[in-house]
Design a protein around this motif. Structure first.
Motif, PDB file in Angstrom:
ATOM      1  N   HIS A  66     -68.308 -32.186   0.422  1.00  0.00           N
ATOM      2  CA  HIS A  66     -66.598 -31.974   1.004  1.00  0.00           C
ATOM      3  C   HIS A  66     -66.222 -30.523   1.258  1.00  0.00           C
ATOM      4  O   HIS A  66     -65.514 -30.195   2.173  1.00  0.00           O
ATOM      5  CB  HIS A  66     -65.968 -33.209   0.335  1.00  0.00           C
ATOM      6  CG  HIS A  66     -66.162 -34.642   0.565  1.00  0.00           C
ATOM      7  ND1 HIS A  66     -67.472 -34.926   0.731  1.00  0.00           N
ATOM      8  CD2 HIS A  66     -65.182 -35.621   1.041  1.00  0.00           C
ATOM      9  CE1 HIS A  66     -66.500 -36.525   0.639  1.00  0.00           C
ATOM     10  NE2 HIS A  66     -65.783 -36.674   1.073  1.00  0.00           N
ATOM     11  N   ASP A 137     -66.782 -43.006  -1.244  1.00  0.00           N
ATOM     12  CA  ASP A 137     -66.168 -42.501   0.098  1.00  0.00           C
ATOM     13  C   ASP A 137     -65.936 -43.664   0.912  1.00  0.00           C
ATOM     14  O   ASP A 137     -66.636 -44.244   1.395  1.00  0.00           O
ATOM     15  CB  ASP A 137     -66.747 -41.476   0.496  1.00  0.00           C
ATOM     16  CG  ASP A 137     -67.032 -40.836   1.154  1.00  0.00           C
ATOM     17  OD1 ASP A 137     -66.087 -40.079   1.608  1.00  0.00           O
ATOM     18  OD2 ASP A 137     -67.022 -41.431   3.140  1.00  0.00           O
ATOM     19  N   HIS A 139     -66.520 -43.813   4.323  1.00  0.00           N
ATOM     20  CA  HIS A 139     -67.003 -44.355   5.115  1.00  0.00           C
ATOM     21  C   HIS A 139     -68.605 -44.532   4.646  1.00  0.00           C
ATOM     22  O   HIS A 139     -69.889 -44.175   5.594  1.00  0.00           O
ATOM     23  CB  HIS A 139     -67.356 -42.680   6.294  1.00  0.00           C
ATOM     24  CG  HIS A 139     -65.591 -42.513   6.557  1.00  0.00           C
ATOM     25  ND1 HIS A 139     -65.065 -41.967   5.777  1.00  0.00           N
ATOM     26  CD2 HIS A 139     -65.299 -43.256   7.980  1.00  0.00           C
ATOM     27  CE1 HIS A 139     -63.780 -41.897   7.075  1.00  0.00           C
ATOM     28  NE2 HIS A 139     -64.062 -42.194   7.722  1.00  0.00           N
ATOM     29  N   CYS A 356     -69.747 -37.129   9.311  1.00  0.00           N
ATOM     30  CA  CYS A 356     -71.015 -37.840   8.822  1.00  0.00           C
ATOM     31  C   CYS A 356     -71.118 -38.951  10.344  1.00  0.00           C
ATOM     32  O   CYS A 356     -72.048 -39.973  10.327  1.00  0.00           O
ATOM     33  CB  CYS A 356     -70.524 -38.880   8.091  1.00  0.00           C
ATOM     34  SG  CYS A 356     -69.415 -39.430   7.813  1.00  0.00           S
ATOM     35  N   CYS A 417     -68.913 -31.219   5.539  1.00  0.00           N
ATOM     36  CA  CYS A 417     -67.919 -31.955   5.563  1.00  0.00           C
ATOM     37  C   CYS A 417     -66.956 -30.992   6.797  1.00  0.00           C
ATOM     38  O   CYS A 417     -66.959 -31.890   7.619  1.00  0.00           O
ATOM     39  CB  CYS A 417     -66.942 -33.061   5.119  1.00  0.00           C
ATOM     40  SG  CYS A 417     -68.188 -33.863   3.892  1.00  0.00           S
ATOM     41  N   CYS A 420     -63.696 -32.146   9.203  1.00  0.00           N
ATOM     42  CA  CYS A 420     -63.318 -33.535   9.581  1.00  0.00           C
ATOM     43  C   CYS A 420     -62.264 -33.772   8.620  1.00  0.00           C
ATOM     44  O   CYS A 420     -61.285 -34.739   8.892  1.00  0.00           O
ATOM     45  CB  CYS A 420     -64.673 -34.069   9.264  1.00  0.00           C
ATOM     46  SG  CYS A 420     -64.044 -36.427   8.581  1.00  0.00           S
ATOM     47  N   LEU A 421     -62.116 -33.047   7.775  1.00  0.00           N
ATOM     48  CA  LEU A 421     -61.297 -33.124   6.982  1.00  0.00           C
ATOM     49  C   LEU A 421     -60.338 -32.108   6.007  1.00  0.00           C
ATOM     50  O   LEU A 421     -59.081 -32.089   4.995  1.00  0.00           O
ATOM     51  CB  LEU A 421     -61.445 -34.055   5.593  1.00  0.00           C
ATOM     52  CG  LEU A 421     -62.104 -34.004   4.411  1.00  0.00           C
ATOM     53  CD1 LEU A 421     -61.434 -35.002   3.011  1.00  0.00           C
ATOM     54  CD2 LEU A 421     -62.652 -33.268   4.082  1.00  0.00           C
ATOM     55  N   ASN A 439     -64.339 -38.793  12.673  1.00  0.00           N
ATOM     56  CA  ASN A 439     -63.603 -40.494  12.777  1.00  0.00           C
ATOM     57  C   ASN A 439     -62.105 -40.679  12.298  1.00  0.00           C
ATOM     58  O   ASN A 439     -62.358 -41.448  12.420  1.00  0.00           O
ATOM     59  CB  ASN A 439     -64.731 -41.764  11.394  1.00  0.00           C
ATOM     60  CG  ASN A 439     -64.878 -40.493  10.184  1.00  0.00           C
ATOM     61  OD1 ASN A 439     -63.688 -39.542   9.905  1.00  0.00           O
ATOM     62  ND2 ASN A 439     -66.067 -40.482   9.785  1.00  0.00           N
ATOM     63  N   ARG A 445     -54.871 -34.478   8.841  1.00  0.00           N
ATOM     64  CA  ARG A 445     -56.415 -34.670   8.395  1.00  0.00           C
ATOM     65  C   ARG A 445     -57.002 -33.848   8.343  1.00  0.00           C
ATOM     66  O   ARG A 445     -57.892 -32.881   7.512  1.00  0.00           O
ATOM     67  CB  ARG A 445     -56.762 -35.953   9.208  1.00  0.00           C
ATOM     68  CG  ARG A 445     -58.606 -36.148   9.058  1.00  0.00           C
ATOM     69  CD  ARG A 445     -59.178 -37.132   7.618  1.00  0.00           C
ATOM     70  NE  ARG A 445     -60.610 -37.232   7.642  1.00  0.00           N
ATOM     71  CZ  ARG A 445     -60.530 -37.695   6.932  1.00  0.00           C
ATOM     72  NH1 ARG A 445     -59.973 -37.966   5.740  1.00  0.00           N
ATOM     73  NH2 ARG A 445     -62.316 -37.872   6.780  1.00  0.00           N
TER      74      ARG A 445
HETATM   75  S1  SF4 Z   1     -67.704 -36.007   7.101  1.00  0.00           S
HETATM   76 FE1  SF4 Z   1     -65.590 -36.680   6.217  1.00  0.00          FE
HETATM   77  S2  SF4 Z   1     -65.482 -38.593   7.211  1.00  0.00           S
HETATM   78 FE2  SF4 Z   1     -67.789 -38.184   6.574  1.00  0.00          FE
HETATM   79  S3  SF4 Z   1     -68.327 -37.927   4.883  1.00  0.00           S
HETATM   80 FE3  SF4 Z   1     -67.239 -36.140   4.914  1.00  0.00          FE
HETATM   81  S4  SF4 Z   1     -64.930 -36.061   4.488  1.00  0.00           S
HETATM   82 FE4  SF4 Z   1     -65.908 -38.258   4.483  1.00  0.00          FE
END
Ligand code: SF4
Lengths: 477, 197
Positions: A66, A137, A139, A356, A417, A420-421, A439, A445
């Motif tokens: 992350h 997590d 997901h 992911c 990651c 994504c966040l 996602n 986000r």
């Molecule tokens: S890519 Fe995004 S959704 Fe997937 S584990 Fe990392 S932070 Fe979570």
């Protein structure tokens, strides 16, 4: 004696129940535990305070993802480049220390196999069909694409699994989402799952474990099935499943942690036996016609806010439910969109290909296919491609995909990651739009004030080329 | 965990409805690596309001919080429970809680008491000036003014809280059935029973 007909979910569940209590709570055995740096430090701390050990360090795998920067992590001399954000650095450091202290294998940032936990687990053969798999997590459902019962857990549960290799759970209801027929050109697994989110709603699967069935699902690669199961939580289900089949076995075979020799044959025989019995019933069944699915985008701030790329931004009044009307109004305000506006006319300044959901080799191939010989539009300021793991990165480079991305004006990054966040430095600026293969399009986000449109990798590539949300079929040759 | 039999003392008469976990502990505190110290970030946005209840000296160190409907909704972050504990709270009373929050609270040894709105309103009135008393054994909340409210609680949770037993400790005590399950796995499904690269 007639045996009760069972679904795939019920068979996996039954095989893992250690003890069933009167109130229906079960002590469930966990086969594989993935640990990352964000949700584990307090769990390890609690073990330390109580003087407890990790019961099965061999069934636990730690991977940082992350917080890692996706820019170069080593300098020219091979020395680690310090991470600027002190708290990110502290979380990463804690994971390394805890893995060593508790005897857990760590795939660290310098290792070729490092990546997003949900990409690494399947890729290493650590995640297996029929296994119970958890990770701190939401997901984690992703691994269900292999036919594993996989779901996200909180930090106290991470501690519980570390100490006991079990969890206290109640069995969920079962739902079948059947997608029958052939997917049209330019329609990918991501479009299928966005469409499902739109059909079911963000809470439609709450209380269920979903099995995705039907010819459209059967015909998907494992990468595609992982993409679908990844977003089970975005339509409310804690876990998603696709029954393991020959495609699955071919994918798993030969991976580092995959069963070998006689174990392999035993495994395949068991995996085959897990398929839902003909005649077994689900608590709910939803049928979707594959031909109805078009390249899909989101317009709002919930993954259920989907529309086909040829469509328009809906009017809040078009929703039956008053609270959804209110939510839609807020979403449109946040997203800076007006009802009736054509999605294909919405300009984007940022492109994120990764996460992911969509950072495996097939995703990168799909994006590169669209970008080959093309260049990103002038209004696209920031466009990054973040492979899901070091192995995906190496494979993409062996195929020359990175050169396609770079020639098209996109940045080729290190795995993680990322945007994504936005826990690491990769963020979308406030007020700007991003066509993103991730996602979640939640408020903030991808960065405070960032406006996210969820799309497939091919659609993100198409948006990069034209500088607006675009029907990828227009660019297909 | 510290056993909870009895909680007595001042109660913060907060009463607000739909307080989500982002209000309890804002997301910029989530990058910590310990459970301690989150009290300083608890209710940060509310604490910016002048004269807010949390910074009123007479409620300093109060062990009880009285909240409104749907307390702890929103994201599942366990930091919300850690933040309350770090503030010194061991009991929250409200007309309803989000399921995830009450689970997290329980796992961290915080007693959540659900009472009807009228009872909560009365307790908020009492809490302005006087202490409140919660007895877990008899499942009652009482005040110095002869008020007496009974509440329901899951018997398993009650037993755990009374004895200071945490779920991990309880499951560890079942180590033999877990070992038996593992032995079965090794015999039947050896490829699941161990992971070797
Ligand atoms: S890519 Fe995004 S959704 Fe997937 S584990 Fe990392 S932070 Fe979570």
């Amino acid at each position: 004696m007639s045996k009760k007909l069972r679904t795939l979910y019920e068979k996996i569940w039954d095989a893992h129940v250690v003890e069933r209590r009167d109130d229906g709570t079960c002590l469930v055995y966990i086969d594989r535990h993935l640990v990352h740096e964000v949700t584990s430090p307090q769990a390890f701390e609690a073990l330390r305070v109580a003087g407890r050990k990790v019961r099965r360090p061999d069934l636990t795998l730690a991977v940082p993802d992350h917080n890692l920067p996706t820019t170069a992590r080593r300098d020219a001399a091979g020395k680690p480049i310090p991470i600027a954000d002190a708290e990110s650095a502290a979380q990463l450091d804690a994971l390394t220390r805890n893995a060593h202290a508790f005897g857990i294998r760590l795939i660290g940032d310098a290792d070729a196999e490092q990546g997003i936990v949900h990409v690494v687990g399947p890729e290493q053969g650590f995640s297996l069909p029929g296994a119970t798999i958890v990770c701190g997590d939401s997901h984690t459902a992703c691994h269900g694409g292999l036919g594993a019962l996989a779901f996200g857990i909180g930090t106290s549960e991470v501690e519980h699994v570390l100490a006991t290799q079990t969890l206290l759970l109640k069995q969920s209801k079962s739902m079948e989402v059947r997608v029958e027929g052939d997917l049209g050109p330019g329609v990918s697994a991501k479009d299928v799952v966005l469409h499902i989110c739109g059909q079911l709603g963000a809470a439609g699967g709450t209380g269920y474990v979903i099995e995705y069935t039907g010819s459209a699902i059967r015909n998907l690669s494992i990468e595609g099935r992982l993409t679908i199961s990844n977003m089970a939580i975005e339509h409310g289900a804690r876990a998603g499943l696709v029954a393991p089949d020959e495609t699955t076995f071919a994918y798993v075979k030969g991976r580092p942690y995959a069963p070998k020799g006689a174990d392999w044959d035993k495994a395949v025989a068991w995996w085959k036996s897990l398929a839902t019995d003909p005649g077994a019933t689900y608590d709910k069944v939803v049928v979707i016609n594959a031909a109805d699915i078009e390249p899909t985008v989101t317009w709002g701030t919930s993954p259920e806010d989907t529309v086909a790329i040829g469509g328009v931004v809906p009017a809040p009044e078009s929703f039956a439910d008053a609270s959804k009307q209110e939510a839609a109004r807020k979403s449109l305000d946040y997203m800076g969109l007006t009802p009736g506006q054509k999605l294909a006319e919405v300009e984007v300044q940022n492109i994120f290909i990764g996460s992911c959901t969509n950072s495996r080799i097939e995703d990168l191939r799909a994006a590169a296919e669209v970008l080959r010989g093309r260049h990103k539009a002038a209004n696209v300021k920031w466009a990054i491609v973040v492979p899901g793991s070091g192995l995906v990165k190496a494979q993409a480079e062996a195929e020359g995909l990175h050169e396609v991305f770079i020639a098209a004006g996109l940045e080729w990054r290190e795995p993680g990651c990322s945007a994504c966040l936005g826990m690491n430095p990769d963020k979308v600026p406030a007020g700007e739009r991003c066509a993103s293969t991730s996602n979640r399009n939640f408020v903030g986000r991808q960065g405070p004030g960032a406006r996210t449109h969820l799309v497939s990798p091919a659609m993100a590539a198409a948006a990069a080329v034209t500088g607006r949300l675009t029907d990828v079929r227009e660019l297909m040759r | 965990m510290t056993p909870i039999k009895h909680v007595a003392g001042r109660a913060i008469p907060f009463g607000r409805k739909n307080v989500d976990t982002d209000v309890i502990i804002p997301s910029h505190y989530l990058k910590t690596i310990t459970r301690e110290g989150l009290g300083k970030g608890a209710f940060e946005t509310i604490r910016r309001e002048p004269g807010n209840i949390f910074d009123t000296p007479e409620y300093a160190g109060a062990p009880i919080l009285i909240a409104g409907d749907n307390f702890g909704c929103g994201s599942s972050r366990e930091h919300a429970a850690w933040a309350l504990l770090d503030m010194g709270l061991t009991c929250v009373i409200a007309p309803s809680f989000s399921d995830i929050f009450s689970g997290n609270a329980f796992k961290n040894g915080i007693l959540t008491v659900v009472l009807p709105q009228e009872a909560v309103d009365r307790l908020i009135e009492v809490a302005q000036t006087d202490p409140i008393d919660i007895d877990l054994e008899t499942q009652t909340v009482t005040t110095p003014f002869q008020d007496r409210f009974t509440f329901e609680i899951d018997p398993f949770r009650k037993a755990c809280l009374l004895d200071g037993l945490d779920e991990v400790g309880l499951t560890l005590a079942q180590g033999d059935i877990i070992s038996a399950h593992e032995a079965g796995l090794r015999a039947q499904l050896p490829f699941l029973a161990s992971a070797n690269a």
